[in-house]
Scaffold this active site. Sequence first.
Site, PDB file in Angstrom:
ATOM      1  N   ARG A  70      -7.750  -4.958  -2.568  1.00 23.18           N
ATOM      2  CA  ARG A  70      -7.923  -3.332  -3.606  1.00 23.18           C
ATOM      3  C   ARG A  70      -8.714  -3.223  -4.712  1.00 23.18           C
ATOM      4  NH1 ARG A  70      -2.558  -2.981  -1.532  1.00 23.18           N
ATOM      5  NH2 ARG A  70      -1.562  -4.946  -1.054  1.00 23.18           N
ATOM      6  N   CYS A  90       1.250  -0.827  -0.091  1.00 16.26           N
ATOM      7  CA  CYS A  90      -0.005  -0.293   0.148  1.00 16.26           C
ATOM      8  C   CYS A  90       0.886   1.466   0.298  1.00 16.26           C
ATOM      9  CB  CYS A  90      -0.856  -0.149   0.920  1.00 16.26           C
ATOM     10  SG  CYS A  90      -1.892  -1.543   1.430  1.00 16.26           S
TER      11      CYS A  90
HETATM   12  C1  BEZ Z   1       0.950  -4.490   1.208  1.00 23.36           C
HETATM   13  O1  BEZ Z   1       1.894  -4.718   2.012  1.00 23.36           O
HETATM   14  O2  BEZ Z   1       0.067  -3.618   1.411  1.00 23.36           O
HETATM   15  C2  BEZ Z   1      -0.196  -5.552   2.291  1.00 23.36           C
HETATM   16  C3  BEZ Z   1       0.020  -7.006   1.583  1.00 23.36           C
HETATM   17  C4  BEZ Z   1      -0.729  -8.066   2.598  1.00 23.36           C
HETATM   18  C5  BEZ Z   1      -1.485  -8.098   2.878  1.00 23.36           C
HETATM   19  C6  BEZ Z   1      -2.291  -6.753   3.414  1.00 23.36           C
HETATM   20  C7  BEZ Z   1      -1.409  -5.731   2.585  1.00 23.36           C
END
Ligand code: BEZ
Length: 238
Positions: A138, A55
Amino acid sequence: MEEIKDQQVISMPCIGDPAPEFKAVTTQGEMNFPSDYKGDWVILFSHPADFTPVCTSEFMTFASMEEKFTKANCKLVGLSIDGLYSHIAWLRTIKEKIEYKGMKNVEVNFPLIEDIKMDVAKKYGMIQPNEDSTKAVRAVFFIDPKGIIRTIIYYPLSLGRNFDELYRVIIALQTADAFGVATPADWYPGDDLIVPPAGSCGTAKERMESEDKDMKCYDWFFCTKKMDKEKVLEKVLK
Ligand code: BEZ
């Protein structure tokens, strides 16, 4: 579209539907959606959580491209199942501490919605329990100036989005509207556009016999026309 899963109703708005309305608190103040964005294109997108690496890479990329989207008449709105103070702290950390792929001091100026109760996420089908029941996937909703959903893309938690593709989508949607055409596979401005299929035998014949140098017919139902990149961008960009 609605799916019953473990007694839970998951509602998923569809392409062509009016964007579901909501009121929310954001990092840029209160928001009434979509009425605050009447006349603009909007990308409403969700991310799983603040202070997570994928994110963070996405927010830095999107914020760095914001001016480009503004020039394409498109505003950005983010959302996660986190509170306002978490959002503020995360955005401050990004600006003050994170240097990534040549991006640094990145300020996220577009609003980030707090959605602790998942009210908005549930309306937009952003919670997909088999992926994660407490984090939004997402999701990306492209909403037109009349508040109609025009494109939806969903990605799982582990897959960071391609923001060049999101930009291509916003340009392609506006090009299709402006010129009454469709865009073929992998289209970018400057590539040939697709003319709507002939709706009568007469038009099919005319198309096949046309001497218009800018039109090419691969067969009666598949005709393209040339359109300069400048002409497209002149229509689509401010
Ligand atoms: C992230 O790195 O944004 C992420 C990865 C896995 C689950 C939730 C967020």
